[in-house]
Write a protein that holds these residues in place. Sequence first.
Motif, PDB file in Angstrom:
ATOM      1  N   GLY A  28       0.654  -1.336   0.114  1.00  0.00           N
ATOM      2  CA  GLY A  28      -0.081  -0.028   0.021  1.00  0.00           C
ATOM      3  C   GLY A  28       0.908   1.278   0.166  1.00  0.00           C
ATOM      4  N   PHE A  29       0.064   2.426   0.111  1.00  0.00           N
ATOM      5  CA  PHE A  29       0.813   3.722  -0.041  1.00  0.00           C
ATOM      6  C   PHE A  29       1.760   3.989   1.328  1.00  0.00           C
ATOM      7  CE2 PHE A  29       1.305   8.138   0.793  1.00  0.00           C
ATOM      8  CZ  PHE A  29       1.974   8.556  -0.518  1.00  0.00           C
ATOM      9  N   GLY A  30       1.383   3.528   2.302  1.00  0.00           N
ATOM     10  CA  GLY A  30       2.091   3.455   3.497  1.00  0.00           C
ATOM     11  C   GLY A  30       3.428   2.810   3.531  1.00  0.00           C
ATOM     12  N   ALA A  31       3.293   1.553   2.858  1.00  0.00           N
ATOM     13  CA  ALA A  31       4.538   0.611   2.685  1.00  0.00           C
ATOM     14  C   ALA A  31       5.390   1.400   1.529  1.00  0.00           C
ATOM     15  CB  ALA A  31       4.223  -0.845   2.155  1.00  0.00           C
ATOM     16  N   ALA A  32       4.861   2.015   0.765  1.00  0.00           N
ATOM     17  CA  ALA A  32       5.563   2.664  -0.257  1.00  0.00           C
ATOM     18  C   ALA A  32       6.431   3.830   0.291  1.00  0.00           C
ATOM     19  CB  ALA A  32       4.718   3.191  -1.432  1.00  0.00           C
ATOM     20  N   LEU A  33       5.969   4.768   1.172  1.00  0.00           N
ATOM     21  CA  LEU A  33       6.255   5.756   1.712  1.00  0.00           C
ATOM     22  C   LEU A  33       7.434   5.415   2.772  1.00  0.00           C
ATOM     23  CD1 LEU A  33       5.707   8.784   1.588  1.00  0.00           C
ATOM     24  CD2 LEU A  33       4.372   8.747   3.655  1.00  0.00           C
ATOM     25  N   ILE A  34       7.335   4.206   3.531  1.00  0.00           N
ATOM     26  CA  ILE A  34       8.371   3.762   4.397  1.00  0.00           C
ATOM     27  C   ILE A  34       9.562   3.201   3.339  1.00  0.00           C
ATOM     28  CG2 ILE A  34       9.115   2.021   5.968  1.00  0.00           C
ATOM     29  CD1 ILE A  34       6.161   2.241   7.246  1.00  0.00           C
ATOM     30  N   ALA A  35       9.148   2.420   2.437  1.00  0.00           N
ATOM     31  CA  ALA A  35      10.128   1.899   1.464  1.00  0.00           C
ATOM     32  C   ALA A  35      11.127   3.199   0.825  1.00  0.00           C
ATOM     33  CB  ALA A  35       9.540   1.100   0.608  1.00  0.00           C
ATOM     34  N   ALA A  36      10.321   4.081   0.535  1.00  0.00           N
ATOM     35  CA  ALA A  36      10.966   5.375  -0.159  1.00  0.00           C
ATOM     36  C   ALA A  36      11.911   6.122   0.852  1.00  0.00           C
ATOM     37  CB  ALA A  36       9.893   6.301  -0.697  1.00  0.00           C
ATOM     38  N   LEU A  37      11.506   6.103   2.133  1.00  0.00           N
ATOM     39  CA  LEU A  37      12.480   6.585   3.259  1.00  0.00           C
ATOM     40  C   LEU A  37      13.479   5.608   3.416  1.00  0.00           C
ATOM     41  CD1 LEU A  37      12.699   8.753   5.439  1.00  0.00           C
ATOM     42  CD2 LEU A  37      11.416   6.956   7.106  1.00  0.00           C
TER      43      LEU A  37
END
Length: 114
Positions: A28-37
């Motif tokens: 999901g988007f939360g996982a994508a945001l953490i992965a981007a970080l």
Amino acid sequence: MRWLIGLVLNALVLLLLSELFSGFTLSGFGAALIAALILSVLNWTVKPLLTVLTLPITILTLGLFLFVISALTLMLTAWFMGSYFVIDGFGIALLAAVIIALFQAILINPVKRS
């Protein structure tokens, strides 16, 4: 502020890649945001070290080996994320690294310049 915009754009690119390739999965988007970080932290810390260590082969391949290093940092990010971010193989990671580099050249670098 520009770093945060770049982080969100990277997360969107990762989500786009998860829609394009079946071997590249994000939950999901939360996982994508953490992965981007995580990816940005790895690109800031690990990638320069790998670049220096592989400098001869990078010069020999005229810089194309940097995509391999980017794919390795992407796979390391997936390893840190566990089941929330899955990359099925190195080929998918390499293709994703090339696409991420293209998107960063087009989208994120103009944002940093302004």
